[in-house]
Structure formats: C-alpha cells, structure tokens
Enzyme design. Structure first.
Site, mmCIF file in Angstrom:
data_model
loop_
_atom_site.group_PDB
_atom_site.id
_atom_site.type_symbol
_atom_site.label_atom_id
_atom_site.label_comp_id
_atom_site.label_asym_id
_atom_site.label_seq_id
_atom_site.Cartn_x
_atom_site.Cartn_y
_atom_site.Cartn_z
ATOM 1 C CB SER A 55 23.699 79.655 90.912
ATOM 2 O OG SER A 55 23.799 78.717 89.679
ATOM 3 C CG ASP A 168 24.596 82.026 87.836
ATOM 4 O OD1 ASP A 168 25.087 82.548 88.625
ATOM 5 O OD2 ASP A 168 24.395 80.691 87.736
#
Length: 252
Positions: A55, A168
């Site tokens: 991320s 993610d």
C-alpha cells in the site's frame, strides 16, 4: 567479513550486502515516515538491494527502487495532495476514487517503467480477492502493481492483473516480510506503521508475520505515531521526522 560487535546493527546490514532488503508497511498518510527512515539509511550509506512494499509502503518503495533520493521524495510528498493518488470518479462502482491520477503522477515523475528494469529489485504486495492470499507483484508495469497494492476496498476499485482481481495488500500482509525473503533477502529491515488489519481472515498471516519479526534476520523499525491520524495529510513533515527518529534509535 563478519560484523564486529561495535558495528551493531549497521554492521549486520552491511554484512548482508546484496541480500539486504527493506519491507515497508502500509498505513495511509503514515507512510510519510518511510521517507524519514530512508533518509537516515542514506546518511549511513545503507542501500538495500531489495525493496518490498504494501500500500503506502509500495508507493514509497517503488519511488526509491526507481532511483529517487529520499530528500527529493520528502519534498514531493509534502507538496502532494490526495488528488496526487486518486480523484473522485463520476461513475463509482467498486470504489469512489479513480487510480488514473496515480498513473498520471508516475508518468510525470519518470515514466511508467517495467519493474524488472528498475535499478533496485522491487515488489508490491496485493491481495487476491478470490483466494484471500497475498500476491507479490515483481514484474510488469509499476503503475499496475501500485494501483493494486493501494486498492483499499470501497475506496479504490480492484485491479485486474493476470486474471486475478487484486485489492490492498494490507488485508493479508500489511508488513511484507515474507515477500522480502521470497525475493532472496538474507536480512530484512522491516518498517511497521500499523498492526495487521483487525480481521479474522488475517489472524493466521498476522501470527506468521509476528514470528518473522522476532527472527535474528529481521531488524524492526516502529515509528511512534501517538496523536497522528492515518488519513490526515497535515502532519506529513512531523511524520517524516518520526521515521527519522525511529531509524536513528534502532541504529543507536
């Protein structure tokens, strides 16, 4: 040459040579702290040859692997806004933000290069929606890998790469230590921003990451974020400083 006792952690890192890796965790705006860590490593002439990020850690790690110096990175981050990474889409389906803004930023800063052409080995970690497993993206367009790694469900749409729907990476591995070792690391500097996601699905991977954190082949850096918000940009300069402080404390 074996590290001398007085060399401390710097000796361990230098001894690792090309096997030294950096694992950068996710954490939204807290990712600015990674820049402070990288800055301190640069001051001590420590340059990991493998970088893996999840991320926010993937964005910082990707820029570093592409050759951007920490001081330049810090200047850019302090000027950046959320629109640097995503803009509201008029046709929201699986996410309210469009990652086209991130792709445009990558193009503006140096071009959408192939990961395998970067001067430092790089990998971004995402999560396969179907299998709920971590996926290491270490080949292909850097923009595709970053868009997948930051795709927080509901915020960004999932990315489709090689037939997989990816979101993610923090859903399964917010600190990508295992991926760093999978890329050939012998010693990993792990920078943790936040705990693993609070979900029953990540209990197993969370315990495995915790086991890796305790290994002698891992050095952990944990900046202190008390009083800071994960999704607020106003504290970016202070967050960079917290990263510097945490790295300097580990070296000391």
């Amino acid at each position: 040459m074996a590290a001398r006792p007085e060399d401390g952690v710097l000796g361990l890192w230098r001894e690792a040579g090309d096997g030294l890796a950096l694992a950068l965790g996710g954490g939204g705006a807290l990712g600015a702290a990674h820049v402070g860590v990288l800055d301190v490593l640069s001051e001590h002439r420590i340059r990991p040859r493998i970088v893996v990020g999840t991320s926010a850690g993937a964005i910082i790690g990707g820029a570093y692997a592409a050759g951007m110096e920490p001081r330049v990175m810090g200047s850019l981050i302090q000027r950046a806004t959320w629109s640097t990474f995503g803009v509201l889409t008029l046709t929201p389906r699986l996410g309210v933000l469009d990652t086209a803004a991130l792709v445009a930023t990558i193009e503006r800063l140096g071009g959408d290069r192939l990961i395998e052409d970067l001067p430092i080995r790089f990998g971004a970690v995402a999560t396969d929606v179907k299998t709920r497993t971590s996926v290491l993206l270490d080949r292909g367009r850097i923009s595709e890998a970053l868009c997948a790694s930051i795709a927080v469900p509901g915020l960004f749409p999932p990315a489709r790469i090689d037939g997989q729907w990816l979101v993610d990476g923090g859903m399964m591995a917010n600190l990508p230590l295992a991926s760093a070792f999978a890329m050939g690391a012998t010693h990993v500097i792990g920078v943790r921003l936040t705990p693993e996601w609070d979900s029953l699905r990540v209990l197993k991977t969370g315990s495995e990451i915790e086991r890796l954190e305790r290994q002698d082949s891992v050095t952990m850096i944990r900046p202190d974020f008390e009083g800071f918000a994960q999704w607020s940009r106003r504290d970016v300069p202070a967050l960079i400083q917290r990263g510097r402080e945490a790295a300097k404390a580990v070296i000391a």
